[in-house]
Design a protein around this motif. Structure first.
Motif, PDB file in Angstrom:
ATOM      1  N   ALA A  65     -17.695   4.886   4.490  1.00  0.00           N
ATOM      2  CA  ALA A  65     -17.060   5.368   5.709  1.00  0.00           C
ATOM      3  C   ALA A  65     -16.406   4.206   6.449  1.00  0.00           C
ATOM      4  N   VAL A  66     -15.371   4.517   7.214  1.00  0.00           N
ATOM      5  CA  VAL A  66     -14.694   3.517   8.029  1.00  0.00           C
ATOM      6  C   VAL A  66     -15.060   3.757   9.487  1.00  0.00           C
ATOM      7  N   TYR A  67     -15.465   2.687  10.165  1.00  0.00           N
ATOM      8  CA  TYR A  67     -15.870   2.768  11.567  1.00  0.00           C
ATOM      9  C   TYR A  67     -14.867   2.036  12.439  1.00  0.00           C
ATOM     10  N   PHE A  68     -14.653   2.569  13.641  1.00  0.00           N
ATOM     11  CA  PHE A  68     -13.837   1.901  14.644  1.00  0.00           C
ATOM     12  C   PHE A  68     -14.668   1.757  15.908  1.00  0.00           C
ATOM     13  N   ASP A  69     -14.883   0.508  16.341  1.00  0.00           N
ATOM     14  CA  ASP A  69     -15.718   0.215  17.518  1.00  0.00           C
ATOM     15  C   ASP A  69     -17.075   0.892  17.426  1.00  0.00           C
ATOM     16  N   GLY A  70     -17.641   0.874  16.213  1.00  0.00           N
ATOM     17  CA  GLY A  70     -18.993   1.395  16.031  1.00  0.00           C
ATOM     18  C   GLY A  70     -19.091   2.874  15.772  1.00  0.00           C
ATOM     19  N   GLU A 127     -12.905  10.101  11.745  1.00  0.00           N
ATOM     20  CA  GLU A 127     -12.906  11.409  11.085  1.00  0.00           C
ATOM     21  C   GLU A 127     -11.656  11.512  10.212  1.00  0.00           C
ATOM     22  N   LEU A 128     -11.825  11.213   8.935  1.00  0.00           N
ATOM     23  CA  LEU A 128     -10.714  11.192   7.992  1.00  0.00           C
ATOM     24  C   LEU A 128     -11.059  12.028   6.769  1.00  0.00           C
ATOM     25  N   GLU A 185      -7.471  10.131   2.849  1.00  0.00           N
ATOM     26  CA  GLU A 185      -7.085   9.257   3.954  1.00  0.00           C
ATOM     27  C   GLU A 185      -8.050   8.073   4.047  1.00  0.00           C
ATOM     28  N   MET A 186      -9.334   8.366   3.841  1.00  0.00           N
ATOM     29  CA  MET A 186     -10.348   7.314   3.871  1.00  0.00           C
ATOM     30  C   MET A 186     -10.109   6.305   2.755  1.00  0.00           C
ATOM     31  N   ALA A 187      -9.772   6.809   1.561  1.00  0.00           N
ATOM     32  CA  ALA A 187      -9.524   5.924   0.422  1.00  0.00           C
ATOM     33  C   ALA A 187      -8.316   5.027   0.686  1.00  0.00           C
ATOM     34  N   LEU A 188      -7.284   5.595   1.288  1.00  0.00           N
ATOM     35  CA  LEU A 188      -6.093   4.800   1.596  1.00  0.00           C
ATOM     36  C   LEU A 188      -6.404   3.730   2.638  1.00  0.00           C
ATOM     37  N   LEU A 189      -7.129   4.100   3.673  1.00  0.00           N
ATOM     38  CA  LEU A 189      -7.460   3.129   4.709  1.00  0.00           C
ATOM     39  C   LEU A 189      -8.357   2.016   4.163  1.00  0.00           C
ATOM     40  N   ARG A 190      -9.311   2.365   3.308  1.00  0.00           N
ATOM     41  CA  ARG A 190     -10.161   1.330   2.699  1.00  0.00           C
ATOM     42  C   ARG A 190      -9.317   0.342   1.911  1.00  0.00           C
ATOM     43  N   ALA A 191      -8.337   0.855   1.187  1.00  0.00           N
ATOM     44  CA  ALA A 191      -7.467  -0.017   0.397  1.00  0.00           C
ATOM     45  C   ALA A 191      -6.649  -0.936   1.302  1.00  0.00           C
ATOM     46  N   MET A 192      -6.140  -0.401   2.404  1.00  0.00           N
ATOM     47  CA  MET A 192      -5.333  -1.201   3.315  1.00  0.00           C
ATOM     48  C   MET A 192      -6.180  -2.245   4.040  1.00  0.00           C
ATOM     49  N   LEU A 193      -7.421  -1.896   4.376  1.00  0.00           N
ATOM     50  CA  LEU A 193      -8.303  -2.841   5.053  1.00  0.00           C
ATOM     51  C   LEU A 193      -8.712  -3.999   4.137  1.00  0.00           C
TER      52      LEU A 193
END
Length: 224
Positions: free
Chosen positions: A142-147, A151-152, A156-164
């Protein structure tokens, strides 16, 4: 260290604030249980000192709601309620430590710093890539923002993990497609653009921008 002190006794709050500020800590004070949770969520402290007998909302209820909201900040309960049953109840509600009043300031500081060190060590071992207030949890993905978890949708989660994994660097669409649609040969390559469009809107509040680079792919950058 940023410390949130939730204590309704003015003398106790002033004494603790001055003592910890002299020891190099930043102290935020709150004397009302009904306001404590909002301040906790907004300030994201490194540790919380929590009294149980509070106006507006009992300290145990504040702690219970904080844990239910996903706030994992280390908490030491400070209270005149010193029975074994009260200590067990506080620990079972989500406190990390418990000190009955009166207490020794040096011991309290030592316990605070030990809790924060332990929390930082645990966090670093479970965190993956982090950037712009966001981080990836290694265990859950999971991706967290400020703790708080974003909700992705799974893609979308896979794409954001790759970009991060490479913020500030261009990543080719072809590579991102492989990561977001692994083994799905029937899906058209242009589908990555739809996922990127949806993700871009969902992370707009984080201060990060997903930028399209024509002919290259995508880049994650801080919103200027």
């Amino acid at each position: 260290m940023k410390l949130l002190l939730i204590e309704d006794n003015p003398t106790m709050q002033t004494t603790l604030r001055r003592s910890f500020e002299r020891r190099g800590m930043q102290v935020l004070g709150c004397e009302d249980g009904s306001r404590a949770l909002a301040l906790w969520q907004a300030s994201l402290p490194d540790a919380v000192l929590l009294d149980l007998s509070l106006p507006g909302m009992d300290g145990l209820e504040v702690l219970s709601q904080a844990r239910a909201a996903g706030l994992e900040t280390p908490v030491i309960i400070l209270t005149a309620r010193g029975t074994v049953g009260d200590r067990i109840l506080g620990l079972n509600t989500g406190a990390d430590d418990y000190m009955p009043k009166p207490f020794d300031l040096d011991e309290l500081e030592a316990r605070l710093r030990a809790l924060v060190r332990r929390s930082a060590s645990t966090e670093s071992s479970t965190r993956g890539p982090a950037w712009c207030g966001m981080h990836v949890d290694k265990d859950s993905g999971a991706v967290y923002f400020d703790g708080r978890p974003l909700e992705l949708a799974p893609r979308e989660m896979a794409l954001l993990r790759a970009m991060l994994g490479k913020p500030g660097h261009a990543i080719a669409k072809e590579r991102l497609f492989e990561l977001v649609f692994p083994g799905e040969s029937q899906v058209q390559p242009e589908a990555i653009e739809v996922v990127a469009y949806r993700l871009r809107k969902k992370i707009a509040h984080t201060g990060a921008q997903l930028v399209t680079l024509r002919g290259l792919g995508y880049l994650l950058k801080a919103d200027s």
